[in-house]
Structures are given as C-alpha cells and as structure tokens.
Design a protein around this motif. Structure first.
Motif, PDB file in Angstrom:
ATOM      1  N   UNK A 212       0.768  -0.947   0.294  1.00  0.00           N
ATOM      2  CA  UNK A 212      -0.020   0.101   0.120  1.00  0.00           C
ATOM      3  C   UNK A 212       0.437   0.951   0.129  1.00  0.00           C
ATOM      4  N   UNK A 213       0.567   2.176  -1.109  1.00  0.00           N
ATOM      5  CA  UNK A 213       1.102   3.377  -1.119  1.00  0.00           C
ATOM      6  C   UNK A 213       0.251   4.340  -0.976  1.00  0.00           C
ATOM      7  N   UNK A 214       0.843   5.600  -0.189  1.00  0.00           N
ATOM      8  CA  UNK A 214       0.386   6.796  -0.396  1.00  0.00           C
ATOM      9  C   UNK A 214       1.626   7.845  -0.717  1.00  0.00           C
ATOM     10  N   UNK A 215       0.802   9.200  -1.245  1.00  0.00           N
ATOM     11  CA  UNK A 215       1.678  10.019  -1.636  1.00  0.00           C
ATOM     12  C   UNK A 215       1.994  11.062  -0.415  1.00  0.00           C
ATOM     13  N   UNK A 216       1.152  11.288   0.454  1.00  0.00           N
ATOM     14  CA  UNK A 216       1.441  11.805   1.995  1.00  0.00           C
ATOM     15  C   UNK A 216       2.211  10.845   3.598  1.00  0.00           C
ATOM     16  N   UNK A 217       2.407  11.196   4.228  1.00  0.00           N
ATOM     17  CA  UNK A 217       2.052  10.978   5.321  1.00  0.00           C
ATOM     18  C   UNK A 217       0.953  10.895   6.194  1.00  0.00           C
ATOM     19  N   UNK A 218       0.361  12.240   5.928  1.00  0.00           N
ATOM     20  CA  UNK A 218      -1.036  12.571   6.155  1.00  0.00           C
ATOM     21  C   UNK A 218      -1.346  11.663   6.200  1.00  0.00           C
ATOM     22  N   UNK A 219      -1.800  11.312   4.967  1.00  0.00           N
ATOM     23  CA  UNK A 219      -2.627  10.469   3.919  1.00  0.00           C
ATOM     24  C   UNK A 219      -2.527   8.273   4.357  1.00  0.00           C
ATOM     25  N   UNK A 220      -1.195   8.021   4.762  1.00  0.00           N
ATOM     26  CA  UNK A 220      -0.810   7.559   5.434  1.00  0.00           C
ATOM     27  C   UNK A 220      -1.186   6.921   7.192  1.00  0.00           C
ATOM     28  N   UNK A 221      -1.000   7.926   7.678  1.00  0.00           N
ATOM     29  CA  UNK A 221      -1.703   8.107   9.241  1.00  0.00           C
ATOM     30  C   UNK A 221      -2.924   7.419   8.788  1.00  0.00           C
ATOM     31  N   UNK A 222      -3.662   8.390   7.923  1.00  0.00           N
ATOM     32  CA  UNK A 222      -5.626   7.878   7.671  1.00  0.00           C
ATOM     33  C   UNK A 222      -5.998   7.053   7.524  1.00  0.00           C
ATOM     34  N   UNK A 223      -4.696   5.800   6.676  1.00  0.00           N
ATOM     35  CA  UNK A 223      -5.690   4.346   6.488  1.00  0.00           C
ATOM     36  C   UNK A 223      -4.806   3.742   7.285  1.00  0.00           C
ATOM     37  N   UNK A 224      -3.705   3.674   7.696  1.00  0.00           N
ATOM     38  CA  UNK A 224      -2.887   3.183   8.925  1.00  0.00           C
ATOM     39  C   UNK A 224      -4.249   3.416  10.381  1.00  0.00           C
ATOM     40  N   UNK A 225      -4.484   4.624  10.865  1.00  0.00           N
ATOM     41  CA  UNK A 225      -6.023   4.955  11.959  1.00  0.00           C
ATOM     42  C   UNK A 225      -6.878   4.111  11.829  1.00  0.00           C
ATOM     43  N   UNK A 226      -7.322   3.970  10.241  1.00  0.00           N
ATOM     44  CA  UNK A 226      -9.347   3.064  10.277  1.00  0.00           C
ATOM     45  C   UNK A 226      -8.851   1.697  10.420  1.00  0.00           C
ATOM     46  N   UNK A 227      -7.326   0.724   9.489  1.00  0.00           N
ATOM     47  CA  UNK A 227      -6.962  -0.127  10.008  1.00  0.00           C
ATOM     48  C   UNK A 227      -7.081  -0.407  11.844  1.00  0.00           C
ATOM     49  N   UNK A 228      -6.607   0.443  12.384  1.00  0.00           N
ATOM     50  CA  UNK A 228      -6.810  -0.548  13.340  1.00  0.00           C
ATOM     51  C   UNK A 228      -8.222  -0.092  14.804  1.00  0.00           C
ATOM     52  N   UNK A 229      -8.945   0.292  13.579  1.00  0.00           N
ATOM     53  CA  UNK A 229      -9.925   0.962  14.085  1.00  0.00           C
ATOM     54  C   UNK A 229     -10.105   2.215  14.448  1.00  0.00           C
ATOM     55  N   UNK A 230      -9.385   3.383  14.445  1.00  0.00           N
ATOM     56  CA  UNK A 230      -9.827   4.151  14.998  1.00  0.00           C
ATOM     57  C   UNK A 230     -10.124   6.120  14.393  1.00  0.00           C
ATOM     58  N   UNK A 231     -10.539   6.709  14.377  1.00  0.00           N
ATOM     59  CA  UNK A 231     -10.812   7.391  13.942  1.00  0.00           C
ATOM     60  C   UNK A 231     -10.956   9.045  13.858  1.00  0.00           C
ATOM     61  N   UNK A 232     -10.886   9.845  12.978  1.00  0.00           N
ATOM     62  CA  UNK A 232      -9.865  11.546  13.266  1.00  0.00           C
ATOM     63  C   UNK A 232     -11.409  12.336  12.931  1.00  0.00           C
ATOM     64  N   UNK A 233     -11.821  13.028  13.925  1.00  0.00           N
ATOM     65  CA  UNK A 233     -13.030  13.974  13.093  1.00  0.00           C
ATOM     66  C   UNK A 233     -12.271  15.238  13.795  1.00  0.00           C
ATOM     67  N   UNK A 234     -12.207  16.101  12.949  1.00  0.00           N
ATOM     68  CA  UNK A 234     -12.526  17.958  13.209  1.00  0.00           C
ATOM     69  C   UNK A 234     -13.656  18.183  14.022  1.00  0.00           C
ATOM     70  N   UNK A 235     -13.729  19.054  14.600  1.00  0.00           N
ATOM     71  CA  UNK A 235     -14.476  19.589  15.872  1.00  0.00           C
ATOM     72  C   UNK A 235     -15.256  20.580  15.090  1.00  0.00           C
TER      73      UNK A 235
END
Length: 281
Positions: A258-281
């Motif tokens: 799996x490849x992503x253009x940016x570290x941020x994109x990779x981090x979001x994908x990694x979070x989803x795989x471990x069952x975590x999410x990030x939301x904007x307040x």
C-alpha cells in the motif's frame, strides 16, 4: 660484545638511571608541547619500567615477541586514549620518539669509555624506539577507524528514528540516501520497535529520500517483508510523481504494498485499519 650482551647492558643502564631518564624525558615532552594530562607521567614511569625488562630478556630486534607483550599493551592503551582525546598520530608517536634524546644523553655519558658498545647501544635503542613509535601510529589509526565507524553507526541510528504515532501505529521517516549499511540499521530499528510496541502498522515515509533506484527499492521491499514476518503491515508514503515514474520505469513490483502520496494520508489509512478515526470539531 654480542647482541644479547648489548641488550642486557642497555636494559641495566635504563633501570639504573630510570629517575634521571624520566626527568629528561618529561622535560622533552613539555618542550615539544606534547598534550599533557594526568596520565602522561604515569605512562612514562610505566614505560620506563617495562622497556628495560623487555630489552634484557627479549633483545632489541623483535617488538612482536612475547617479551614485549607488556610494552605493546601499554602502547595500545596510550594510543587508544589519545585517539579518543582527539590527538594526532604525530602527537601519539612523539610519546615514544621523544625518549631518544634522554636515553642518548645518558648512554653517551655512561659508555664514553666504551665507544664500540656505545655505537651498538645507540643504534639498537634508536631502531627499537622507531619500531615502537611506528607501532603506536598503527594502533592509533586502528583506534581512530573504530571510533569513526562507531560514530557513523550512531549517526545512522539517529537519522532513522522510529516514532510511535498512535496505539499500534509506527512511523519511520527516511531522509537522505538509503544504502546497504543504512538500510540494515533501518530494518533493525523498525523490527526492534515492532517487538517493543507490538505495533500492527508501520508507515515508511520516503519524502526525504532524494532518489529511488533499484537498490533502494530492494531495501524497502526487504524491510517490508521482515516487518510482515514480525506481524506488522507496512504503508509507504511520500511517493512523489518523479519517484512514481522511476519505480514504474524500473519495473519494481509494488502491487502488494500500500502506498500513499503523503504521510498524512498514510496515517489516516493506518488509523482506519486499527479501528480509530479522526474528526474535526
């Protein structure tokens, strides 16, 4: 007089006038602006104790004989300390070479009535000290090389930090060229961190890697394979357009990675795989 007799006489004279020779030697070192410290005087005294014993039993021809083991060991200690302290090879060899003048002064006085013996003794001690001085340079260089190798390894470890971004998520940001030596450090650092944290996802960010060639790609694939064996999946981030074109041109197979253009994109994908999410307040 035989060579052995000359050696025994030479050793006896050094022992007899040890205090005088020591004073002349330390003065000579000071005159040469030798880098002096608390250990210099101790080393001088030890050397003048060990040298005549080695000469009397082992002669003056072979510093590699067992009779000179203690002398060589002391020179190894001195050379290693000087290398760590930042001295130069010349300063280290000066410790031995500067002993010549004080020995010559004593020998010329004590053997003035025996010119043949004096000539033999001066030649013998001069040749011996030349060998010992060169030995210190050799040991110094080996010690300095070991220090450089260790420092390079430490720098590689510092330049490849493994960061825990989230529970079960690690990141390995790579900056600079990835050669064989550094790739080994990268792999070891990542695997150790996986074992330590039990992480399930490892993000390898190559944003700071200037170029990706076949060798770099192979190193990345080996690291990914090793991480999988440890139970962690890898995501490669930082795939810039130029690098993507290079990878395609080289024919590197990244279909199962799996490849992503940016570290941020990779981090979001990694979070989803471990069952975590990030939301904007």
């Amino acid at each position: 007089m035989s060579v052995n007799d000359t050696a025994r006489r030479l050793g006896a004279l050094i022992t007899q006038f040890e205090s005088e020779i020591l004073g002349l030697w330390t003065s000579e070192l000071a005159a040469r602006t030798f880098r002096n410290d608390d250990s210099t005087g101790r080393h001088c005294r030890q050397f003048l104790t060990l040298l005549p014993a080695a000469i009397s039993t082992g002669g003056v021809d072979d510093i590699n004989s067992r009779h000179f083991d203690d002398v060589r060991n002391q020179l190894i200690e001195i050379s290693s300390q000087r290398a760590k302290a930042g001295s130069t090879p010349n300063e280290t060899a000066t410790f031995v070479f500067s002993l010549k003048q004080s020995l010559f002064t004593t020998l010329r006085r004590e053997l003035a009535a025996e010119p043949a013996l004096l000539a033999d003794a001066l030649w013998a001690i001069s040749t011996l000290l030349d060998q010992l001085g060169l030995y210190t340079v050799e040991v110094f260089q080996k010690s300095r090389d070991q220090i450089i190798v260790r420092q390079q390894h430490e720098l590689m470890e510092l330049s490849t930090p493994v960061v825990k971004l989230w529970h079960d998520v690690l990141a390995l940001p790579l900056i600079g060229t990835l050669d064989s030596a550094r790739s080994q450090v990268v792999m070891e650092s990542l695997l150790e961190k996986i074992v330590e944290t039990g992480a399930a996802i490892a993000i390898i960010d190559i944003t700071g890697v200037p170029t990706v060639d076949t060798l770099v790609a192979q190193h990345l694939m080996k690291t990914i394979a090793a991480a999988r064996l440890m139970g962690a999946d890898c995501i490669i981030s930082g795939i810039r357009p130029q690098i993507a074109q290079t990878i395609v041109h080289l024919g590197v197979n990244l279909e199962d990675v799996v490849t992503k253009a940016t570290l941020a994109d990779a981090f979001v994908l990694a979070l989803s795989r471990v069952g975590a999410t990030i939301s904007r307040s």
